[in-house]
Each structure stands twice: as structure tokens, then as C-alpha cells.
Design a protein around this motif. Structure first.
Motif, PDB file in Angstrom:
ATOM      1  N   ILE A 245      -5.767  -9.349   2.861  1.00  0.00           N
ATOM      2  CA  ILE A 245      -5.642  -9.285   1.440  1.00  0.00           C
ATOM      3  C   ILE A 245      -6.264 -10.530   1.026  1.00  0.00           C
ATOM      4  N   GLU A 246      -7.040  -9.962  -0.301  1.00  0.00           N
ATOM      5  CA  GLU A 246      -8.246 -11.240  -0.795  1.00  0.00           C
ATOM      6  C   GLU A 246      -7.566 -11.997  -1.756  1.00  0.00           C
TER       7      GLU A 246
ATOM      8  N   VAL B   1       0.840  -1.359   0.096  1.00  0.00           N
ATOM      9  CA  VAL B   1       0.158  -0.038   0.092  1.00  0.00           C
ATOM     10  C   VAL B   1       0.850   1.386  -0.158  1.00  0.00           C
ATOM     11  N   ALA B   2       0.485   2.077  -1.090  1.00  0.00           N
ATOM     12  CA  ALA B   2       1.445   3.466  -0.946  1.00  0.00           C
ATOM     13  C   ALA B   2       0.789   4.282  -1.823  1.00  0.00           C
TER      14      ALA B   2
ATOM     15  N   LEU C  84      -6.214   3.746   2.640  1.00  0.00           N
ATOM     16  CA  LEU C  84      -6.061   2.778   3.968  1.00  0.00           C
ATOM     17  C   LEU C  84      -5.267   3.589   4.994  1.00  0.00           C
ATOM     18  N   TRP C  85      -5.871   3.428   6.228  1.00  0.00           N
ATOM     19  CA  TRP C  85      -5.230   4.255   7.379  1.00  0.00           C
ATOM     20  C   TRP C  85      -4.619   3.140   8.367  1.00  0.00           C
TER      21      TRP C  85
ATOM     22  N   LEU D  51      -3.462   4.232  -1.184  1.00  0.00           N
ATOM     23  CA  LEU D  51      -3.862   3.011  -2.010  1.00  0.00           C
ATOM     24  C   LEU D  51      -3.187   1.858  -2.277  1.00  0.00           C
ATOM     25  N   PRO D  52      -3.864   0.741  -2.393  1.00  0.00           N
ATOM     26  CA  PRO D  52      -3.338  -0.594  -2.740  1.00  0.00           C
ATOM     27  C   PRO D  52      -2.206  -0.329  -3.953  1.00  0.00           C
ATOM     28  N   PHE D  53      -1.095  -1.237  -4.124  1.00  0.00           N
ATOM     29  CA  PHE D  53      -0.305  -1.388  -5.290  1.00  0.00           C
ATOM     30  C   PHE D  53      -0.880  -1.969  -6.050  1.00  0.00           C
ATOM     31  N   PHE D  54      -0.519  -2.336  -7.397  1.00  0.00           N
ATOM     32  CA  PHE D  54      -1.015  -3.041  -8.356  1.00  0.00           C
ATOM     33  C   PHE D  54      -1.116  -4.555  -7.762  1.00  0.00           C
TER      34      PHE D  54
END
Ligand code: WTA
Length: 664
Positions: free
Chosen positions: A482-483, A439-440, A526-527, A455-458
Motif C-alpha cells: 500500500i503506497e 479491499v472489498a 485484486l485477487w 477494489l480498494p477502499f477509499f
């Protein structure tokens, strides 16, 4: 009340509540970025989630394959049998050295090393790195190291550490790096658990001008490791190393033997073969040997380095982590070298001999990407800003943070004082287990909200869920899972086949459980709220230690704070804060009252600390993580049985803390 502000570059609107801020990518960062608008990020992200095999097949081209893979992803998170790029063959050291040495990058600096002493510097070009790796790989072979064998590396942050790791990878041996700050006992435990037959160490390390007798610790560790047949010792400081005949030899002597050639064909490794083991502590006392496999890890390390740091050929990349941590593996070594970048290794400390050492090093080498930990930033914030301002930091473009949540105030200081509001700050969230950043904010594309890792990375599909696995409403705190699998995800725990699934995939079946608390806001940002075991329950209200710490650090006189819970008759749990004040501040009752006021004002009376201890230092691991376990014990009135304190950087501190806590 919220307000919305349209991103300059696309139609998206990102909002922030009144107490939050939005910081848009600085123009000079955005203009040159590889992904320079939010829409582009979204497009790629959606491709990566909706068509993961297409996306990861495309990204696999970041590395060179000796044989193509026939399947992008096999297995999955149901059983923890995920495997990436099945059938593909490649070699990590070839990808980090050979392929660059054969191009115009031959004479480009791969590694710039700055020792603790100002005059100690070395540079290895890609060609030099290639030769050294080949030669050392041949030394390892001569000592009988074969494909699949484990090799433990216990070195200071010196170029030999990188050479040793790549040499292992070259011949298919699995490296197991143990941070040079660990004790003999921890080293021995990790050598035995990994079944290593060879150890690489140095005569000594340096810290604040003093020698750390690594070889002495290694000798002690080896007393309980009969399997280890050889120990290769780097002469780093000239301290006596007491080589033991038949077992020990000098690195430099091994390297100059006539039968050691500068050519060593790289072993064709299967994508799923293990590349390394790295021990990390879990909730139990025994450290886990996290295993990363070759193909997936390398692709993920390369891709995250490329987009999160927006690295290019003219960058000087400085990740301040030690190579003994995952951050050192992925962002001192593999990520930058896979992409043909220049990586800076610095042996010293941020504040030795003076509080401007980091800034002086950054200026000296014209560092453009700087990646460090909030704990470092906070400790440097304690000092006068003049230490920063006296250096020309105009080369900086990207400032990264990793390891723990970064408080908004600390974020702003980093952005304002170090970055002069012309650098992007990227708060990167990830774990040893995740292999790379998950996440970055991408620096040219994603507006930052200080305090959020964005936000999530690719390829990363996060969800914030409650204890029953139901997704939380925006703003609601829950646990981060993480799904879907991604290529950087660890492949298993060394020597314990069922443990990966049991530890990470059973709390929420079929999903990877991070162990971290988090909240996602309306924009999906995301916090991170700290480890779930750091969540307090005060009178039935859930509170994050990180949140309270952030509120305390918001007080201008406070440099650093750690919050733990302690048992309370009425509330169940109450808040106890350990606080370090800035130099020159008077630590009195009035200050404690003010801190309480501040917490009350920012979070509410519920979070107000029952106890505040003003202390000289916090108990931290050598990597800078606060050992809350220790603080929790002390706050609960238990002054013994602290468990394993091997990682504690300042062992003398414990009695001071007890004295302060008992006196309150
Ligand atoms: C924490 C370090 C909030 C988190 C790469 C995680 C963070 C643990 C962040 C992993 C961040 C790391 N914001 N928390 N940006 N980065 N963490 O394995 O609790 O040493 O689970 O990996 O650090 O630590 P590890």
C-alpha cells in the motif's frame, strides 16, 4: 477469451475471463445502498487518493471531537511516523455510547447478546450501555487505573467484554484483549509484554456445553505476572472461581458498591494516543503488540462499516468473530457502535448443538448483515443444504467474508444457498495491522467477481509489485503493498519503537508491505493469493497454495483442503494436500485420482499434488486459520519441534496427521 459486460448503473465495463464470473449487486441491495453506482464509488475514490487531506477531513465528522484537530496527516510511510488528526481530542467511549444515549437512540438496542444456551439472551440499550460503561470506568479508577495504563481483558464473548473495553477507553487506559481460547502461557506473555496492572476475566467460558476454566488459566498466568495488582472476575457460568483475597473481586460486587457512580466524565484523549494493543503472530515466534491510535482508527472503523456493510439504523449487524481478534474490535464493537447500530454478539459455535445454529440465530434476531469467515462457510457447506433452507433468512441483505481468500465455489454457495441470490456478498481483505477493511466490493456499487476481494477502499492505494518493487502487469502475481498511509494503519509495535518500520516498511521502502501475494486484473480487481510464505515454487513455477486449494475444493466430494509444499529432489518443492471429504463420501484411491485430475484440469499438471492425505480435520487456530507451518513440518517428515502450539484448537490432531502422513 474475455467478455465485457456493462454495469447496469454506469458506463464502466468490468470484464471477466471465461472461467470467472461477475455477480452484479442484487437490485434490492443496490436500491437502498448509500453508494449505489460504480461511478459514485470512483468519484469518491479518486477524491480520497488525489486529495487525501480533504477527503479525510470530511470523514472526520463521523466522530465527535472535543477539540478540533489542526492537521489531518503528519509524517508518512518513509519513517513510519504517520499521525492522523494531530491536535484533535476525542473519546472513543463517548462516541460509542454517550452521543447515542443522548438522542432518540437512547432505547435502541446497542448490543444484543445470545449465549450458547438458547435461553441465555440479553440486550443492552444505548442508555444501559452508557451507564454500565460509566460505572465500570469508575471501578477501574478505584483500582488505580489511570490514563495510559494497560488493562488486559480475557473474557468469553459476553457484553461485559464490550463494557470493559469501552470503560478503558473512557478513562484513557489502553485495552489489551486476549482471545479467551488462548492458553495460560500465552495470556501471561501478553500481560507481561503489555505491562498491564489489571486483569479482567470470568469464572469460565462455554464451548459445546463444556466449561472452559478461564479463571484457572488466569490464575496460572498471573503466577508469572507480579505487576498485576487486581483481577476482576465476571460471574458468567457459576463455576467455582477461587477468588484470591487482596487481588481478586467479582465484577457484579464491584459494580454495585455505593461509591460507584453512574457518571464518569470521558477523558479528553489526543487523537494520536493509543486506544488499544492487540497481539498478533508474525513470522517470528513472538507475537507483536499491534498498537492502534484513537482518532484515525475510529474514523476508519466507522467509515468502512458505513460503506462496506452499508449499515443503517434498522440493521441488525452480526459479525461472528470473537472480540479477541481485530475483526471483533472493528466490526463487533467500534464500527457498529460508532454509527449507532445494533450489534449482535453470539457466544456459541456454528454447529452446536446442530449444524444450523448460525442460521437459527440469524433467523431469531432477523439479522440483516452477516459477517463470517470462509472456514466457517466451508465447514457448514459440508452439511446438507437443508440445514440452511429450513430457516427463514429473508432478513439478510449483506453477507461478508474475511480472514482468508474465499474460493469461488464457496463464494457461490454462500451467495446461492445462504443469500438465495438476493444478498450482496462482500469479500473483505484486511489485517490486524490495517485497522479496518482495505479491499472489498461496496455492496451496492461494485460488481463482485467470486474469489476476488475487488477494489480498494477509499484512501487505499494498492500496488502489486515484484521482488524488485516494480509494478506487475495486469494478471501477474506479485506482492501487495500500500503506497500511502490511511487512518486505520497501526501506529506501531508496543514497546519496540523501530519494529513497525523494520517489519513493514523496509521490504519496499516508503510503502507498507502486507506480506500477502496478489494479482490485479485488467479492471484493477485484486485477487489475494495467500501469505507470501504460502507461495510454492514447483519446478521454478510459482503456485499459490490458495489456488490449488480452491481447485481441490472444486471437487464435489471435498469439503476443505490445505496445501503445503515439501522438499522434492527434482522439482525443488512439491505439492502436498490435506483434504477433508464431505460426510458420506468414500475416501479411496479413486477419489484421490479424481482430485488430481481436477487440479490438473483447473490449473495444470504442474500443480498436481504429489501427495494427498485424507484427514478428519485440519490443524487450525481457534480463529480458524489453518496452521500451515504444522502441515509443512509434517509433510517434510519432521515430526517434532512444532514451535508454539498454544493457538491450536485440537491438539490431539497432530498425532493423527503424523500417522496418516507417515503411512502414505
Ligand atoms: C488474510 C484478519 C484473502 C491475509 C482481518 C491477511 C485474507 C491476514 C482476507 C490477516 C481476504 C484476511 N482474502 N486473505 N478477504 N482477509 N486475509 O491479521 O493473509 O487476523 O494478511 O486479520 O489474513 O489476518 P488478521
Amino acid at each position: 477469451m474475455t467478455y465485457a459486460k456493462a454495469s447496469a448503473s454506469s458506463a464502466v465495463s468490468i470484464s471477466a475471463s471465461e472461467e470467472q464470473r461477475i455477480v452484479f449487486p442484487p437490485k434490492r441491495v443496490q436500491e437502498r445502498a448509500q453508494i449505489r453506482d460504480y461511478g459514485h464509488y470512483r468519484e469518491l475514490y479518486e477524491l480520497s487518493i488525489n486529495y487525501p487531506t480533504v477527503f479525510w477531513a470530511l470523514q472526520s465528522r463521523l466522530v465527535d471531537w472535543m477539540k478540533p484537530f489542526h492537521k489531518v496527516l503528519g509524517g508518512g510511510l518513509e519513517n513510519g511516523d504517520h499521525s492522523w488528526y494531530e491536535g484533535g481530542r476525542l473519546n472513543a467511549s463517548y462516541n460509542c455510547a454517550d452521543r447515542h444515549a443522548a438522542t432518540w437512540r437512547r432505547d435502541k438496542a446497542a448490543i444484543i447478546w445470545q449465549g450458547e444456551d438458547e435461553n441465555d439472551t440479553r440486550t443492552l440499550t444505548y442508555y444501559e450501555l452508557y451507564i454500565q460503561v460509566c460505572r465500570f470506568a469508575n471501578v477501574l479508577k478505584k483500582h488505580g487505573v489511570r490514563r495510559g495504563d494497560r488493562v488486559t481483558i480475557y473474557l468469553p464473548l459476553i457484553p461485559e467484554a464490550a463494557v470493559a473495553m469501552l470503560a478503558c477507553a473512557r478513562i484513557g487506559a489502553v485495552h489489551n484483549v486476549v482471545f479467551g481460547g488462548f492458553s495460560a502461557e500465552s495470556l501471561g506473555e501478553r500481560i507481561r509484554d503489555s505491562g498491564s496492572k489489571l486483569l479482567i476475566t470470568a469464572d469460565a467460558g462455554k464451548r459445546r456445553g463444556e466449561l472452559i476454566p478461564l479463571k484457572e488459566y488466569a490464575d496460572r498466568a498471573l503466577e508469572s505476572c507480579p505487576e498485576v495488582e487486581s483481577c476482576i472476575v465476571v460471574r458468567h457460568t457459576g463455576a467455582p472461581a477461587g477468588l484470591i483475597g487482596g487481588r481478586d473481586s467479582w465484577w457484579h460486587e464491584e459494580m454495585r458498591q455505593a461509591d460507584i457512580f453512574s457518571v464518569c466524565l470521558p477523558e479528553e484523549m489526543d487523537s494520536c494516543d493509543p486506544l488499544f494493543i492487540l497481539y498478533t503472530s508474525g513470522s517470528t515466534g513472538k507475537p507483536k503488540g499491534v498498537v492502534h491510535s484513537t482518532g484515525g482508527y475510529l474514523v476508519y472503523a466507522a467509515l468502512t462499516t458505513r460503506y462496506v456493510f452499508d449499515i443503517r439504523d434498522d440493521d441488525i449487524f452480526w459479525c461472528t468473530a470473537d472480540i479477541g481478534w481485530i475483526t471483533g474490535h472493528s466490526y463487533v464493537l467500534y464500527g457498529p457502535l460508532l454509527l449507532g447500530g445494533t450489534t449482535l454478539m453470539f457466544e456459541g459455535l456454528p454447529n452446536y448443538p446442530r449444524p444450523d445454529r448460525f442460521w437459527q440465530v440469524a433467523e431469531k434476531f432477523r439479522v440483516s448483515i452477516f459477517y463470517t469467515a470462509p472456514t466457517v462457510i466451508r465447514s457448514l457447506m459440508r452439511e446438507s443444504e437443508d440445514w440452511v433452507y429450513r430457516h427463514d433468512l429473508g432478513s439478510l441483505r449483506i453477507l461478508g467474508s474475511v480472514g482468508e481468500p474465499i474460493n469461488p465455489d464457496v463464494w457461490m454457495w454462500y451467495y446461492r444457498v445462504v443469500g438465495r441470490e438476493r444478498c450482496a456478498v462482500v469479500d473483505t481483505y484486511w489485517q490486524t495491522e490495517t485497522g479496518g477493511i482495505i479491499v472489498a466490493p461496496l455492496p451496492g456499487a461494485i460488481p463482485a467477481k467470486p474469489g476476488s476481494a475487488a477494489l480498494p477502499f477509499f484512501g487505499i492505494k494498492p500496488a502489486v509489485v515484484d521482488r524488485d518493487g516494480r509494478e506487475c502487469e495486469p494478471g501477474g502475481a506479485g506482492q501487495l503493498v500500500i503506497e500511502e498511509p490511511w487512518p486505520g494503519l497501526m501506529s506501531g509495535v508496543f514497546g519496540e519503537p523501530g519494529r513497525f518500520k523494520q517489519n513493514y516498511l523496509t521490504a519496499y521502502p516508503g510503502k507498507y508491505f502486507t506480506g500477502d501475494g496478489a494479482a490485479a486484473d485488467e479492471d484493477g480487481y485484486l485477487w489475494l493469493l495467500g501469505r507470501v510464505d504460502d507461495v510454492l515454487n514447483v519446478s521454478g513455477h510459482r503456485l499459490s497454495t490458495a489456488e490449488i486449494e480452491s481447485a481441490i475444493v472444486n471437487h464435489p466430494s471435498v469439503a476443505e483442503a490445505a496445501v503445503v509444499g515439501f522438499p522434492h529432489e527434482i522439482k525443488g518443492e512439491a505439492v502436498c494436500a490435506y483434504v477433508i471429504v464431505r460426510s458420506g463420501v468414500k475416501a479411496d484411491q479413486e477419489l484421490k485420482d479424481q482430485i488430481r485430475q481436477r487440479v490438473r484440469g483447473i490449473i495444470g499438471p504442474i500443480a498436481c499434488p504429489d501427495r494427498i492425505h485424507i484427514v478428519r480435520e485440519l490443524p487450525k487456530t481457534r480463529s480458524g486459520k489453518i496452521m500451515r507451518r504444522v502441515l509443512r513440518k509434517i509433510s517434510s517428515g519432521e515430526y517434532e519441534n512444532f514451535g508454539d502450539l498454544a493457538a491450536l484448537s485440537d491438539p490431539g490432531l497432530i498425532s493423527e496427521l503424523i500417522e496418516e502422513a507417515a503411512g502414505a
